[in-house]
Design an enzyme around this catalytic site. Structure first.
Site, short mmCIF file in Angstrom:
data_model
loop_
_atom_site.label_atom_id
_atom_site.label_comp_id
_atom_site.label_asym_id
_atom_site.label_seq_id
_atom_site.Cartn_x
_atom_site.Cartn_y
_atom_site.Cartn_z
N TYR A 18 29.49 6.59 -33.08
CA TYR A 18 30.08 6.43 -31.74
C TYR A 18 29.08 5.81 -30.76
O TYR A 18 29.00 6.21 -29.60
CB TYR A 18 30.53 7.79 -31.19
CG TYR A 18 31.47 8.54 -32.08
CD1 TYR A 18 32.69 8.01 -32.46
CD2 TYR A 18 31.12 9.81 -32.56
CE1 TYR A 18 33.54 8.71 -33.30
CE2 TYR A 18 31.98 10.52 -33.39
CZ TYR A 18 33.19 9.96 -33.75
OH TYR A 18 34.03 10.65 -34.58
N TYR A 148 43.29 14.48 -31.73
CA TYR A 148 42.23 13.90 -32.57
C TYR A 148 41.96 14.88 -33.70
O TYR A 148 41.78 16.08 -33.47
CB TYR A 148 40.95 13.68 -31.76
CG TYR A 148 39.77 13.31 -32.65
CD1 TYR A 148 39.61 12.00 -33.10
CD2 TYR A 148 38.86 14.27 -33.05
CE1 TYR A 148 38.55 11.67 -33.93
CE2 TYR A 148 37.81 13.94 -33.88
CZ TYR A 148 37.64 12.64 -34.32
OH TYR A 148 36.60 12.32 -35.14
N ASP A 254 44.85 22.53 -36.34
CA ASP A 254 43.47 22.07 -36.46
C ASP A 254 42.60 22.90 -35.51
O ASP A 254 42.52 22.61 -34.33
CB ASP A 254 43.41 20.58 -36.11
CG ASP A 254 42.01 20.00 -36.09
OD1 ASP A 254 41.05 20.78 -36.26
OD2 ASP A 254 41.88 18.78 -35.88
N LYS A 283 33.05 23.24 -38.24
CA LYS A 283 32.14 23.41 -37.11
C LYS A 283 31.52 24.80 -37.05
O LYS A 283 30.49 25.05 -37.65
CB LYS A 283 32.82 23.03 -35.80
CG LYS A 283 33.09 21.52 -35.68
CD LYS A 283 33.48 21.13 -34.28
CE LYS A 283 33.82 19.64 -34.16
NZ LYS A 283 32.66 18.75 -34.31
#
Length: 449
Positions: A18, A148, A254, A283
């Protein structure tokens, strides 16, 4: 080797995510030397609060001794082994623990490596489940325009943030994309709670239009992360789950970013009383220490994959490091810490203080909306408060905010036109007050009248 030499070598060989690499020639990346607790330390010894949890994954602070010790012990016994037709104690224990704390009905666990793969697994499992049941027509997905879910091909296909999709459209499959529950920019021009979350009707319309071709609907519960730290009410999620049941499609949640206490409950979907068909985790699963992910699903989905060796129903998907023993050991130690330190309760207690602290900044110039949930707080910056015209995420002001934050001992990374805090669940009240003081100082300094 001195820091400048390391940075020169970095720019010669590394390709950062990114990141427009040409910019790094004049603005080199930070050289982080070590981390401890809530802090990152650069090569010159400067200390910064890790105010975005190292991309939303750090839970217990950096270098927690319990996790370090658990990983070291596991490495002495078993570092890695394939997971196809083989198992080991850490994976068995972790799967059992996850099934025990997950929403009701999620009894099966498929391990992978990261958030994208956790979601990719859910998409493929949903599609093949329907195929195994003789419903090969069910191949479509419904998703949100600010959602996302990762950067692998399937995940990009069901995401809505164009910056992540634009260059790859030729390889993406089509999905039905509906307006997100973005209260600040309501897609139906109403105000919550008077609206009754009527924007969810678009989700129902998409499922009805897709009919028997829809396999699943996929959502991030209560917080759309990369879409702009958009927080939406639990009633939307509750109604979305009801619509999925009504139309007979799978619900994929998600919780890669929202899981493990980040929002004030162990899983965000608990706040809406929702149990999905698939729950995607990563995560915070290992406390933010090692790559590991898990996709949880129901016995009903699992059973659809059972059959003889020639049935063609086996799930042909896997990863070299599936259920890596060291990663599983880190996750088990992390779950122990959740219980012993009552982290979910801590987040619930401290969340009002975080919300109060950022609300005090709502009157600053360019601040369009302040929003947050749990240990997450965000400010959306706009050019005009009346029209809500967004401030371009490429505006120099955002680089100024990041630089000023570093000067004040805060590591931030603005997201488009949103400046946010995404704090470790282990943050103390004293540290939270200090972070808020520094954060407020940054914004007051940059967002001057």
């Amino acid at each position: 080797m001195d820091p400048k030499t390391w940075l020169l070598k970095d720019l010669r060989h590394n390709w950062h995510p990114y990141t427009q690499m040409s910019i790094l020639a004049t603005e080199p990346p930070m050289l982080i030397d070590r981390a401890e607790g809530l802090f990152l330390f650069d090569a010159e010894g400067n200390r910064y609060y890790d105010a975005i949890s190292s991309w939303w994954c750090n839970v217990h602070g950096h270098g927690h001794p319990r996790i370090r010790e658990a990983v070291a012990r596991q490495m002495e016994r078993l570092d890695h082994v394939l997971f196809a037709g083989v198992t080991h104690e850490p994976a068995v224990r972790l799967a059992s623990r996850l099934a025990a704390i997950a929403p009701e009905g999620l009894s099966r666990v498929f391990f992978s490596d990261n958030g994208s793969t956790a979601v990719e697994v859910a998409l493929k499992m949903s599609m093949q489940c329907w195929r195994n049941l003789g419903r090969e027509d069910r191949t479509g997905f419904v998703c949100l325009d600010h959602g996302y879910h990762g950067d692998t091909t399937g995940c990009m296909s069901v995401s809505g943030v164009e910056a992540f999709r634009r260059a790859f459209r030729p390889i993406l499959f089509p999905a039905r994309r509906v307006p997100a529950p973005y209260c600040y920019r309501c897609p139906v021009g109403k105000t919550y709670p008077e609206c009754g979350a009527s924007c969810v009707d678009a989700l129902g319309d998409a499922m009805r239009e897709g009919g028997e071709t829809i396999a699943a609907v996929i959502l991030e519960p209560l917080l759309l992360g990369a879409g702009g730290m958009i927080v939406y009410p639990p009633v939307y999620l509750s109604r979305a789950a009801s619509l999925a049941r009504e139309h007979g499609v799978h619900l994929i949640l998600d919780e890669v970013a929202t899981g493990f206490g980040r929002t004030g409950t162990m899983f965000a979907c608990e706040q809406a009383g929702v149990s999905p068909d698939f729950l995607c985790l990563s995560k915070g699963l290992t406390g933010g220490t090692l790559p590991l992910a898990a996709t949880l699903t129901t016995a009903e989905v699992f059973n659809s994959f059972l059959g003889g060796p020639d049935s063609g129903k086996a799930f042909y998907h896997g990863h070299t490091y599936t259920a890596n023993p060291a990663g599983c050991a880190a996750a088990l130690a992390s779950l122990d810490l959740f219980e012993e330190e009552e982290l979910v309760d801590r987040v619930a207690r401290l969340a009002p203080r975080l919300a109060e602290g950022v609300r005090e900044l709502a009157g600053l110039p360019l601040v369009g909306e302040v929003r947050g949930i749990g240990m997450v707080a965000a400010l959306e910056l706009v050019q005009d408060k009346e029209t809500k015209e967004p401030l371009p995420g490429t505006a120099p002001l955002f680089r100024d905010i990041r630089r000023e934050a570093l000067c004040r001992g805060l590591f931030l990374r603005p997201l488009g036109n949103v400046v946010y805090l995404f704090l470790p669940q282990s943050v103390t009240r004293e540290a939270l007050d200090d972070i808020l003081d520094r954060f407020g100082g940054v914004l007051k300094s940059i967002l001057k009248s």
